[in-house]
Design a protein around this motif. Structure first.
Motif, PDB file in Angstrom:
ATOM      1  N   GLY A  69     -92.401  72.867  -4.350  1.00  0.00           N
ATOM      2  CA  GLY A  69     -93.010  74.062  -4.921  1.00  0.00           C
ATOM      3  C   GLY A  69     -92.372  74.396  -6.254  1.00  0.00           C
ATOM      4  O   GLY A  69     -91.955  73.493  -6.986  1.00  0.00           O
ATOM      5  N   ALA A  70     -92.269  75.695  -6.551  1.00  0.00           N
ATOM      6  CA  ALA A  70     -91.691  76.138  -7.818  1.00  0.00           C
ATOM      7  C   ALA A  70     -90.759  77.316  -7.572  1.00  0.00           C
ATOM      8  O   ALA A  70     -90.977  78.120  -6.657  1.00  0.00           O
ATOM      9  N   VAL A  71     -89.709  77.397  -8.385  1.00  0.00           N
ATOM     10  CA  VAL A  71     -88.756  78.494  -8.293  1.00  0.00           C
ATOM     11  C   VAL A  71     -88.344  78.915  -9.706  1.00  0.00           C
ATOM     12  O   VAL A  71     -88.208  78.072 -10.596  1.00  0.00           O
ATOM     13  N   GLY A  96     -86.381  79.888 -17.193  1.00  0.00           N
ATOM     14  CA  GLY A  96     -87.034  78.672 -16.754  1.00  0.00           C
ATOM     15  C   GLY A  96     -87.496  78.674 -15.326  1.00  0.00           C
ATOM     16  O   GLY A  96     -87.253  79.619 -14.560  1.00  0.00           O
ATOM     17  N   ILE A  97     -88.167  77.594 -15.010  1.00  0.00           N
ATOM     18  CA  ILE A  97     -88.611  77.322 -13.650  1.00  0.00           C
ATOM     19  C   ILE A  97     -88.321  75.859 -13.337  1.00  0.00           C
ATOM     20  O   ILE A  97     -88.195  75.028 -14.236  1.00  0.00           O
ATOM     21  N   THR A  98     -88.207  75.585 -12.055  1.00  0.00           N
ATOM     22  CA  THR A  98     -88.076  74.214 -11.583  1.00  0.00           C
ATOM     23  C   THR A  98     -89.178  73.969 -10.566  1.00  0.00           C
ATOM     24  O   THR A  98     -89.459  74.826  -9.726  1.00  0.00           O
ATOM     25  N   GLU A 104     -95.981  62.678   0.538  1.00  0.00           N
ATOM     26  CA  GLU A 104     -96.171  62.768   1.992  1.00  0.00           C
ATOM     27  C   GLU A 104     -96.024  61.391   2.633  1.00  0.00           C
ATOM     28  O   GLU A 104     -96.609  60.420   2.164  1.00  0.00           O
ATOM     29  N   GLY A 105     -95.243  61.327   3.685  1.00  0.00           N
ATOM     30  CA  GLY A 105     -95.120  60.108   4.464  1.00  0.00           C
ATOM     31  C   GLY A 105     -94.348  58.984   3.795  1.00  0.00           C
ATOM     32  O   GLY A 105     -94.290  57.885   4.327  1.00  0.00           O
ATOM     33  N   ALA A 106     -93.753  59.239   2.647  1.00  0.00           N
ATOM     34  CA  ALA A 106     -93.008  58.183   1.958  1.00  0.00           C
ATOM     35  C   ALA A 106     -91.670  57.970   2.652  1.00  0.00           C
ATOM     36  O   ALA A 106     -90.951  58.915   2.934  1.00  0.00           O
ATOM     37  N   LYS A 107     -91.366  56.717   2.938  1.00  0.00           N
ATOM     38  CA  LYS A 107     -90.040  56.453   3.478  1.00  0.00           C
ATOM     39  C   LYS A 107     -89.050  56.599   2.318  1.00  0.00           C
ATOM     40  O   LYS A 107     -89.404  56.456   1.151  1.00  0.00           O
ATOM     41  N   ASP A 108     -87.853  56.954   2.607  1.00  0.00           N
ATOM     42  CA  ASP A 108     -86.799  57.160   1.610  1.00  0.00           C
ATOM     43  C   ASP A 108     -87.026  58.417   0.768  1.00  0.00           C
ATOM     44  O   ASP A 108     -86.401  58.579  -0.269  1.00  0.00           O
ATOM     45  N   GLY A 109     -87.932  59.319   1.161  1.00  0.00           N
ATOM     46  CA  GLY A 109     -88.081  60.612   0.515  1.00  0.00           C
ATOM     47  C   GLY A 109     -88.316  60.591  -0.979  1.00  0.00           C
ATOM     48  O   GLY A 109     -87.551  61.183  -1.736  1.00  0.00           O
ATOM     49  N   ILE A 110     -89.348  59.916  -1.436  1.00  0.00           N
ATOM     50  CA  ILE A 110     -89.643  59.859  -2.869  1.00  0.00           C
ATOM     51  C   ILE A 110     -90.175  61.218  -3.319  1.00  0.00           C
ATOM     52  O   ILE A 110     -91.074  61.787  -2.711  1.00  0.00           O
ATOM     53  N   ARG A 111     -89.587  61.738  -4.388  1.00  0.00           N
ATOM     54  CA  ARG A 111     -89.988  63.049  -4.897  1.00  0.00           C
ATOM     55  C   ARG A 111     -89.911  63.068  -6.413  1.00  0.00           C
ATOM     56  O   ARG A 111     -89.381  62.158  -7.026  1.00  0.00           O
ATOM     57  N   SER A 112     -90.447  64.124  -6.985  1.00  0.00           N
ATOM     58  CA  SER A 112     -90.379  64.360  -8.426  1.00  0.00           C
ATOM     59  C   SER A 112     -89.838  65.769  -8.631  1.00  0.00           C
ATOM     60  O   SER A 112     -90.126  66.668  -7.841  1.00  0.00           O
ATOM     61  N   ILE A 113     -89.027  65.924  -9.683  1.00  0.00           N
ATOM     62  CA  ILE A 113     -88.434  67.223 -10.007  1.00  0.00           C
ATOM     63  C   ILE A 113     -88.580  67.446 -11.505  1.00  0.00           C
ATOM     64  O   ILE A 113     -88.322  66.543 -12.302  1.00  0.00           O
ATOM     65  N   GLY A 114     -88.988  68.659 -11.874  1.00  0.00           N
ATOM     66  CA  GLY A 114     -89.108  69.001 -13.287  1.00  0.00           C
ATOM     67  C   GLY A 114     -88.604  70.412 -13.542  1.00  0.00           C
ATOM     68  O   GLY A 114     -88.823  71.311 -12.731  1.00  0.00           O
ATOM     69  N   SER A 115     -87.906  70.597 -14.648  1.00  0.00           N
ATOM     70  CA  SER A 115     -87.467  71.921 -15.074  1.00  0.00           C
ATOM     71  C   SER A 115     -88.036  72.196 -16.450  1.00  0.00           C
ATOM     72  O   SER A 115     -88.063  71.301 -17.314  1.00  0.00           O
ATOM     73  N   PHE A 116     -88.464  73.437 -16.658  1.00  0.00           N
ATOM     74  CA  PHE A 116     -89.192  73.840 -17.864  1.00  0.00           C
ATOM     75  C   PHE A 116     -88.579  75.126 -18.385  1.00  0.00           C
ATOM     76  O   PHE A 116     -88.320  76.050 -17.602  1.00  0.00           O
ATOM     77  N   SER A 132     -96.948  74.308 -12.634  1.00  0.00           N
ATOM     78  CA  SER A 132     -96.858  73.667 -11.311  1.00  0.00           C
ATOM     79  C   SER A 132     -98.017  72.713 -11.071  1.00  0.00           C
ATOM     80  O   SER A 132     -97.819  71.599 -10.576  1.00  0.00           O
ATOM     81  N   ALA A 133     -99.222  73.134 -11.434  1.00  0.00           N
ATOM     82  CA  ALA A 133    -100.404  72.277 -11.255  1.00  0.00           C
ATOM     83  C   ALA A 133    -100.308  71.025 -12.118  1.00  0.00           C
ATOM     84  O   ALA A 133    -100.632  69.915 -11.662  1.00  0.00           O
ATOM     85  N   ARG A 134     -99.861  71.161 -13.376  1.00  0.00           N
ATOM     86  CA  ARG A 134     -99.718  70.001 -14.265  1.00  0.00           C
ATOM     87  C   ARG A 134     -98.629  69.058 -13.750  1.00  0.00           C
ATOM     88  O   ARG A 134     -98.768  67.842 -13.774  1.00  0.00           O
TER      89      ARG A 134
END
Length: 168
Positions: A69-71, A96-98, A104-116, A132-134
């Motif tokens: 999500g976003a924080v 800023g926000i992160t 979903e369902g990815a083994k090894d927990g693949i994720r993306s993180i962005g800070s703006f 967040s949508a972009r």
């Protein structure tokens, strides 16, 4: 250039306009290594951050590895014993926000993180929703790298280097 490359390039440009103090986006992070990294923060801040090893102390990244999500950064300031956010503030990276997304369902927990970031004011709720949508679109567009053509993968890597190190 493929439609995926054009779309990603356009979204990165939009995000640059929305986050005038810069951004750092790590896409498709496996363990701690992103497949694609886009950064537009000032070289001064990137060098300072790197030289002091702030990556391992950054509360925005800690949040991004634990949540989706976003924080807003204001919500993270109490979990910053190393003072990374105060140092960022001193470098003009004040508000800023992160965002974080996980496949979903990815083994090894693949994720993306962005800070703006912005220097002048907090992001509005509408700006948070748009960013967040972009960001989610970038995560989805680069998910399953095996589905992208080798040419697209190489172009995205080239774009990553160009955005991370402008002028190189």
């Amino acid at each position: 250039m493929s439609s995926t490359q054009v779309e990603i390039s356009e979204v990165l440009g939009e995000l640059r306009q929305m986050a005038p103090a810069g951004y750092a986006i790590g896409l498709q992070i496996q363990y701690t290594t992103p497949k694609f990294m886009f950064q537009t923060y000032s070289k001064e801040w990137l060098d300072f951050y790197s030289q002091r090893g702030l990556l391992m102390l950054d509360p925005t990244l800690a949040w991004g590895f634990e949540n989706t999500g976003a924080v807003r950064w204001d919500a993270l300031k109490d979990n910053d014993p190393a003072g990374v956010m105060k140092l960022a503030d001193e470098h003009g990276i004040k508000h800023g926000i992160t965002c974080a997304q996980e496949t979903e369902g990815a083994k090894d927990g693949i994720r993306s993180i962005g800070s703006f970031a912005r220097e002048d004011r907090d992001f509005t709720d509408q700006e948070v929703a748009t960013i967040s949508a972009r960001f989610d679109m970038l995560h989805a567009a680069t998910d399953g790298q095996a589905q992208l053509s080798p040419e697209t993968v190489q172009q995205l890597k080239n774009m990553s280097i160009m955005v991370t190190h402008p002028g190189s």
